[in-house]
Design a protein around this motif. Structure first.
Motif, PDB file in Angstrom:
ATOM      1  N   UNK B  36      36.320  27.356  36.789  1.00 17.62           N
ATOM      2  CA  UNK B  36      35.342  26.501  37.437  1.00 17.62           C
ATOM      3  C   UNK B  36      34.123  27.341  37.813  1.00 17.62           C
ATOM      4  N   UNK B  90      35.300  30.734  39.459  1.00 17.89           N
ATOM      5  CA  UNK B  90      36.663  30.735  39.973  1.00 17.89           C
ATOM      6  C   UNK B  90      37.662  30.469  38.858  1.00 17.89           C
ATOM      7  N   UNK B 103      43.540  28.759  43.439  1.00 21.17           N
ATOM      8  CA  UNK B 103      42.303  29.398  42.999  1.00 21.17           C
ATOM      9  C   UNK B 103      42.262  30.876  43.365  1.00 21.17           C
ATOM     10  N   UNK B 104      41.532  31.631  42.538  1.00 17.53           N
ATOM     11  CA  UNK B 104      41.232  33.002  42.876  1.00 17.53           C
ATOM     12  C   UNK B 104      40.102  33.077  43.884  1.00 17.53           C
TER      13      UNK B 104
END
Lengths: 111, 113
Positions: B36, B90, B103-104
């Motif tokens: 994203x 992300x 998510x990271x």
């Protein structure tokens, strides 16, 4: 609407107050997610709904946080007795099966 | 438990040069992987995903990503960077058959003219 809608876009409140954040997902999307994003961080998972039920609420930080989705569409994230540490952008997303579609977020500031 | 690591806080690249934004993941079972992008004061926008099939997936704005199962990686790439690609990126992972998406921490990409 065409996309995920979140209201309010900005909310400033005082410590100890109650806050509600609303999410209107993409029509027909059965899955709805809430995330919290602090400055410089990635989205932190809070809760996920499949239809009306909370399928996974393992990310809610404590019992001051609660979310509902009574008719399987609009969802409300409720925060009781707000604390300064709750200040963040609260993101809502919906999905039909694959990728998530995000709203613009609700920025919460607790003074 | 699922987790995502984006080892670089920031990536700097000159316009016209290739770019890579790194991502490694941990998940039980088959992974569903996503990238994203987030522009300033905007929500996250989907770029591309890997569910199954060809390890090289192509997405929006000329981006692509390569799934490497042995290295548990899903690096984002673009052959020629644009200044307008500057944003926060992300990586995210979901267990196959599940819905919880993690998510990271994100990687900020700066593309210099």
């Amino acid at each position: 609407g065409a996309g995920v809608s979140q209201t309010p876009s900005n909310k400033v409140t005082e410590k100890g107050k109650y806050v509600e954040l609303r999410c209107d997902p993409i029509s027909g999307h059965t899955a709805l997610y809430w995330y919290r994003q602090s400055l410089g961080q990635g989205p932190e998972f809070l809760i996920y709904f499949q239809g009306t039920g909370a399928a996974d609420d393992s990310g809610l930080p404590n019992d001051r946080f609660f979310a509902v989705r009574p008719e399987g569409s609009v969802s409300t994230l409720k925060i009781q007795r707000t604390e300064r540490g709750d200040s963040a952008v609260y993101l809502c997303a919906s999905s039909s099966a694959g990728e998530l579609f995000f709203g613009e977020g609700s920025r919460l500031t607790v003074l | 438990a699922q987790s995502v690591a984006q080892p670089e806080d920031q990536v700097n690249v000159a316009e016209g040069n290739p770019l890579t934004v790194k991502c490694t993941y941990s998940v039980s079972g088959n992974p569903y992987l996503f990238w994203y992008v987030q522009y300033p004061n905007r929500g996250l926008q989907f770029l591309l995903k890997y569910i199954t099939g060809d390890n090289l997936v192509k997405g929006s704005y000329g981006f692509e990503a390569e799934f490497n199962k042995s290295q548990t990686s899903f690096h984002l790439k673009k052959p020629s960077a644009l200044v307008s690609d500057s944003a926060l990126y992300f990586c995210a992972v979901r267990r196959g058959g599940g819905f919880k998406t993690i998510f990271g921490a994100g990687t900020r990409l700066f593309v210099k003219a």
